[in-house]
Every structure is written in structure tokens, then in C-alpha cells.
Design a protein around this motif. Structure first.
Motif, PDB file in Angstrom:
ATOM      1  N   UNK A 217     -31.696 -26.053 -73.798  1.00  0.00           N
ATOM      2  CA  UNK A 217     -30.302 -26.336 -73.488  1.00  0.00           C
ATOM      3  C   UNK A 217     -29.458 -26.369 -74.742  1.00  0.00           C
ATOM      4  N   UNK A 218     -28.141 -26.455 -74.568  1.00  0.00           N
ATOM      5  CA  UNK A 218     -27.210 -26.546 -75.689  1.00  0.00           C
ATOM      6  C   UNK A 218     -26.942 -27.999 -76.047  1.00  0.00           C
ATOM      7  N   UNK A 219     -26.249 -28.200 -77.186  1.00  0.00           N
ATOM      8  CA  UNK A 219     -25.923 -29.560 -77.613  1.00  0.00           C
ATOM      9  C   UNK A 219     -24.592 -30.043 -77.030  1.00  0.00           C
ATOM     10  N   UNK A 220     -23.786 -29.136 -76.446  1.00  0.00           N
ATOM     11  CA  UNK A 220     -22.552 -29.534 -75.766  1.00  0.00           C
ATOM     12  C   UNK A 220     -22.366 -28.626 -74.548  1.00  0.00           C
ATOM     13  N   UNK A 221     -21.294 -28.893 -73.783  1.00  0.00           N
ATOM     14  CA  UNK A 221     -21.013 -28.040 -72.632  1.00  0.00           C
ATOM     15  C   UNK A 221     -19.922 -27.015 -72.928  1.00  0.00           C
ATOM     16  N   UNK A 222     -19.576 -26.850 -74.182  1.00  0.00           N
ATOM     17  CA  UNK A 222     -18.510 -25.912 -74.558  1.00  0.00           C
ATOM     18  C   UNK A 222     -19.062 -24.512 -74.810  1.00  0.00           C
ATOM     19  N   UNK A 223     -19.750 -23.988 -73.822  1.00  0.00           N
ATOM     20  CA  UNK A 223     -20.314 -22.644 -73.904  1.00  0.00           C
ATOM     21  C   UNK A 223     -20.139 -21.952 -72.567  1.00  0.00           C
ATOM     22  N   UNK A 224     -20.186 -20.649 -72.587  1.00  0.00           N
ATOM     23  CA  UNK A 224     -19.999 -19.870 -71.365  1.00  0.00           C
ATOM     24  C   UNK A 224     -21.276 -19.837 -70.537  1.00  0.00           C
ATOM     25  N   UNK A 225     -21.146 -19.360 -69.312  1.00  0.00           N
ATOM     26  CA  UNK A 225     -22.303 -19.271 -68.433  1.00  0.00           C
ATOM     27  C   UNK A 225     -23.366 -18.336 -68.999  1.00  0.00           C
ATOM     28  N   UNK A 226     -22.939 -17.229 -69.617  1.00  0.00           N
ATOM     29  CA  UNK A 226     -23.936 -16.313 -70.154  1.00  0.00           C
ATOM     30  C   UNK A 226     -24.652 -16.921 -71.348  1.00  0.00           C
ATOM     31  N   UNK A 280     -15.620 -21.460 -71.005  1.00  0.00           N
ATOM     32  CA  UNK A 280     -16.699 -22.406 -71.262  1.00  0.00           C
ATOM     33  C   UNK A 280     -16.956 -23.314 -70.071  1.00  0.00           C
ATOM     34  N   UNK A 281     -18.121 -23.909 -70.065  1.00  0.00           N
ATOM     35  CA  UNK A 281     -18.532 -24.785 -68.960  1.00  0.00           C
ATOM     36  C   UNK A 281     -17.750 -26.080 -68.915  1.00  0.00           C
ATOM     37  N   UNK A 282     -16.977 -26.383 -69.931  1.00  0.00           N
ATOM     38  CA  UNK A 282     -16.190 -27.613 -69.944  1.00  0.00           C
ATOM     39  C   UNK A 282     -14.930 -27.500 -69.093  1.00  0.00           C
ATOM     40  N   UNK A 283     -14.673 -26.294 -68.561  1.00  0.00           N
ATOM     41  CA  UNK A 283     -13.502 -26.101 -67.715  1.00  0.00           C
ATOM     42  C   UNK A 283     -13.622 -26.924 -66.435  1.00  0.00           C
ATOM     43  N   UNK A 284     -12.476 -27.439 -65.965  1.00  0.00           N
ATOM     44  CA  UNK A 284     -12.467 -28.214 -64.724  1.00  0.00           C
ATOM     45  C   UNK A 284     -12.598 -27.350 -63.471  1.00  0.00           C
ATOM     46  N   UNK A 285     -12.520 -26.038 -63.621  1.00  0.00           N
ATOM     47  CA  UNK A 285     -12.360 -25.181 -62.453  1.00  0.00           C
ATOM     48  C   UNK A 285     -13.657 -24.599 -61.893  1.00  0.00           C
ATOM     49  N   UNK A 286     -14.775 -24.883 -62.489  1.00  0.00           N
ATOM     50  CA  UNK A 286     -16.023 -24.278 -62.006  1.00  0.00           C
ATOM     51  C   UNK A 286     -16.468 -24.815 -60.650  1.00  0.00           C
ATOM     52  N   UNK A 287     -15.924 -25.954 -60.236  1.00  0.00           N
ATOM     53  CA  UNK A 287     -16.244 -26.460 -58.908  1.00  0.00           C
ATOM     54  C   UNK A 287     -15.475 -25.746 -57.813  1.00  0.00           C
ATOM     55  N   UNK A 288     -14.407 -25.034 -58.194  1.00  0.00           N
ATOM     56  CA  UNK A 288     -13.599 -24.294 -57.221  1.00  0.00           C
ATOM     57  C   UNK A 288     -14.294 -23.002 -56.809  1.00  0.00           C
ATOM     58  N   UNK A 289     -14.216 -22.694 -55.529  1.00  0.00           N
ATOM     59  CA  UNK A 289     -14.818 -21.466 -54.997  1.00  0.00           C
ATOM     60  C   UNK A 289     -16.277 -21.358 -55.421  1.00  0.00           C
ATOM     61  N   UNK A 290     -16.959 -22.485 -55.343  1.00  0.00           N
ATOM     62  CA  UNK A 290     -18.352 -22.553 -55.771  1.00  0.00           C
ATOM     63  C   UNK A 290     -19.185 -23.215 -54.675  1.00  0.00           C
ATOM     64  N   UNK A 291     -20.006 -22.430 -53.988  1.00  0.00           N
ATOM     65  CA  UNK A 291     -20.800 -22.948 -52.873  1.00  0.00           C
ATOM     66  C   UNK A 291     -21.872 -23.934 -53.322  1.00  0.00           C
ATOM     67  N   UNK A 292     -22.221 -23.939 -54.610  1.00  0.00           N
ATOM     68  CA  UNK A 292     -23.234 -24.871 -55.111  1.00  0.00           C
ATOM     69  C   UNK A 292     -22.675 -26.269 -55.370  1.00  0.00           C
ATOM     70  N   UNK A 293     -21.368 -26.399 -55.401  1.00  0.00           N
ATOM     71  CA  UNK A 293     -20.783 -27.696 -55.735  1.00  0.00           C
ATOM     72  C   UNK A 293     -20.988 -28.712 -54.615  1.00  0.00           C
ATOM     73  N   UNK A 294     -21.645 -29.837 -54.945  1.00  0.00           N
ATOM     74  CA  UNK A 294     -21.883 -30.928 -53.989  1.00  0.00           C
ATOM     75  C   UNK A 294     -21.498 -32.283 -54.577  1.00  0.00           C
TER      76      UNK A 294
END
Length: 357
Positions: A217-226, A280-294
Motif C-alpha cells: 500500500x501507499x503511505x497516503x491516499x493522495x494517489x490515483x487509482x492506477x 487522487x483517491x483523496x477526492x470526495x467524489x469517488x463514492x458517486x456513481x460507485x456501486x461498491x460504495x456502502x
């Protein structure tokens, strides 16, 4: 003589008719089988890769030895794609189809499933040595326990109780004596008997492939999905921030039947951004239009510089890192064997895919 000619003529006609009918009967009786992996791959659509798209998107391209462009993954994206599967007499959902980059099985595309509903809420990396309130042996972010001597809580529940559908663990004994520690549930004693009730039945256990799970894993969440994808699988060139937990002290891989979704799985599932976006993964928007979000839910991906943090989805849909003693959602995730067949259904909630071996 004429009778002989007539008989011969009739025989030829009959043989001609049989030549047409018999193959049709054979084809109807012995229909050509389609694997579930091939079924999913056949649904890939470039529109699913666009912002707001829904469906199967092919991701992580590469140039093969024959100079052809190929893809490591075929992933479901969007708010509610048709990716339901009836498995173990309940609903699971298809994360996608993955090659050996994600599971270690050379030359095979495997379908990855995740339980549609959260199985339980609990800690990621804590185990109580007794069932006394607040007694715990540590909350390290080591999934395997090979260094600390303590397996991650979720690993024990999923691979020893849930997968085997048994109340007795080879590591920790009877389920009634097993508890977990969590700082946000007042250190409750926890029995896994209810979880075992949803465990994998004998028949369906044979569908699940034992694979390599990647634990970097990374040391922070400020990285892209790839970047998360490359890091998790040990393919990143950023060796300073990308490593296994506790600055590389803990195992970077393990072999098991059950795991959790990766941080990258969650990020790729969102179609709020186009698939090519490097947000980056720190964006607030990854829960939008995301079927995995619970809501709050653990991933298997640890925070690399810490000995006690792992990546989790939070209430706003962001991917962030939290102490592994928190009681967040856990959903069993696993790969099906490559010979699992698609037998019917459209993949909707009301008409899930059916499978067989």
C-alpha cells in the motif's frame, strides 16, 4: 430394377434429412458452454469507460509479445450495473475479470466476486486472546501474522470460520471463545456464529480459487487509482512510498481463498470520473456513481508507513486510512475458478446470473 432405384432414392432423401436434423438436435442437447469470465468480457463497452458510464470497462492496457493491445482487467463501473450473481444461495456482485497481474494464476482470466451486503462490522487487524472485555493482543496492520504472530481479525473470520463454514478455527479454536477489539464499539465481545451461518457451503467452496493476494500500500491516499493498482501488485516504481505495511516489515503477499476488495477496486468502480482520469483517491467524489460504495468499509490494502493503519472507505465516499481497531464493514471477496460456467440470467437484482461447474 426400378424398385431398387426407388428405394435407393428414398434412402438418399432420408439421409439428407437426417444430416440436417441430427446436428440441430446435438447442438440443442449439447449447447456450447460459455464461461462466466467470457460472458463478462463480451459485455465490455467503451461507453462504460466514460464519465457517468455504466457497465464493463476494459482497463490497464499493455502491448503483448504479438504487438497486440490487451487488457489486464475488465471491470464493472457505475452506480448500479447489472453484475449480480446467485452464489451460495445469496446475492454476490462481480467486481470484474482479472488476469494473473491480480491473482497470480498464469494464463487465466478469473472473475472476482464480492458479497452484495456487508457480512459484519468489525476490526481489520485485532484479535482478543481471551473473551474478556478490552483484552487484546494488538491491532497491527499485518494481514498474515507471520511477523507479529497475530493474524488480522478479518483474515481469521473470512478464511477460517466463514470459508469453511465451521465454528472451530485451526488458529483460535471455538468461535464462542473468539472476540474482537474495537475502540468505537466499547470493546464488545463478539461471537462469529451468525457469520458462520452465512458461510460457504461445500458445493460452492469448490468454485473458489486459491490465489495470491497482494498486500502492498501507499503511505497516503493522495494517489490515483492506477498508482494504487500498480503499488498493490508490486509493480510501482515508487519504492519509497509503496511497500508492504510497517515500512516493508510485513508480508507483501499471501495465498488464500478469501480476501477483501483492494483500494484500487473501489476507485475503479466509480464512474464519476472517466476511467482515464488521474484524480487522487483523496477526492470526495469517488463514492458517486460507485456501486461498491456502502459507507464505512475496509479494503485489504494497508497503509505502508504505519504498523496499525489500513485503507477504508468513509461515510463521504473517500478512501482514507484508519486505525485497524475500528469496527467497519467487511464483505467477503474472492475469485472463481476459470472453468465456472455462465448458465443464465441478465445480471439484474431480480434476474441475477446463474453459474455452474
Amino acid at each position: 430394377m426400378n424398385k431398387k432405384i426407388t428405394i435407393i432414392s428414398i434412402s438418399i432423401v432420408i439421409l439428407g434429412i437426417l444430416a440436417i436434423i441430427i446436428p440441430k438436435i446435438i447442438n440443442q442437447t449439447y449447447a456450447v458452454s460459455t464461461t462466466l469470465a467470457d460472458k463478462v468480457i463480451s459485455l465490455e463497452s467503451s461507453s462504460a469507460c466514460n464519465a457517468g458510464g455504466t457497465g464493463v470497462c476494459k482497463t490497464n492496457s499493455y502491448t503483448d509479445t504479438d504487438s497486440a493491445t490487451k487488457y489486464h482487467d475488465y471491470r464493472y463501473r457505475g452506480a448500479d450495473p447489472s453484475n449480480y450473481v446467485l452464489f451460495n444461495n445469496e446475492l454476490y456482485r462481480i467486481i470484474g475479470v482479472f488476469d494473473s497481474n491480480s491473482h497470480g494464476k498464469a494464463g487465466e482470466y478469473l472473475v472476482k466476486l464480492i458479497r452484495s451486503r456487508v457480512l459484519y462490522s468489525g476490526s481489520w487487524g485485532v484479535y482478543n486472546s481471551t473473551n474478556s472485555s478490552g483484552t487484546y493482543s494488538g491491532y497491527k496492520n499485518e494481514w498474515t501474522g507471520n511477523t507479529t504472530g497475530v493474524k488480522a481479525s478479518a483474515n481469521v473470520i473470512l478464511n477460517e470460520y466463514f470459508y469453511n463454514k465451521t465454528n472451530t478455527s485451526s488458529t483460535y479454536g471455538a468461535c464462542s471463545n473468539w472476540t474482537y477489539y474495537s475502540s468505537n464499539n466499547n470493546y464488545k465481545t463478539f461471537s462469529c456464529s451468525d457469520i458462520v451461518g452465512y458461510g460457504i457451503n461445500d458445493t460452492y467452496r469448490n468454485y473458489i480459487e486459491e490465489v495470491t493476494w497482494y498486500l502492498k500500500g501507499y503511505n497516503t491516499n493522495s494517489y490515483s487509482k492506477q498508482n494504487f493498482y500498480l503499488c498493490e501488485r508490486g509493480l510501482s516504481t515508487n519504492t519509497t512510498n509503496c511497500m508492504s505495511a510497517y515500512k516493508g516489515a510485513y508480508d507483501s503477499t499471501t495465498t488464500a481463498n478469501i480476501g477483501l476488495m483492494y483500494a484500487s477496486d473501489y476507485l475503479y468502480a466509480s464512474s464519476y470520473f472517466a476511467d482515464t482520469a488521474t484524480t487522487t483517491a483523496s477526492s470526495n467524489y469517488y463514492g458517486n456513481k460507485n456501486w461498491l460504495y456502502k459507507g464505512y468499509e475496509w479494503t485489504i490494502t494497508p497503509q505502508s508507513s504505519s504498523a496499525s493503519l489500513a485503507f477504508s472507505v468513509n461515510y463521504s465516499g473517500r478512501l482514507s486510512n484508519y486505525s485497524t481497531d475500528y469496527g467497519y464493514g467487511v464483505r467477503p471477496t474472492f475469485y472463481l475458478k476459470s472453468n465456472v460456467l455462465f448458465t443464465g440470467g441478465t445480471g439484474t437484482f431480480d434476474d441475477p446470473y446463474t453459474i455452474s461447474m
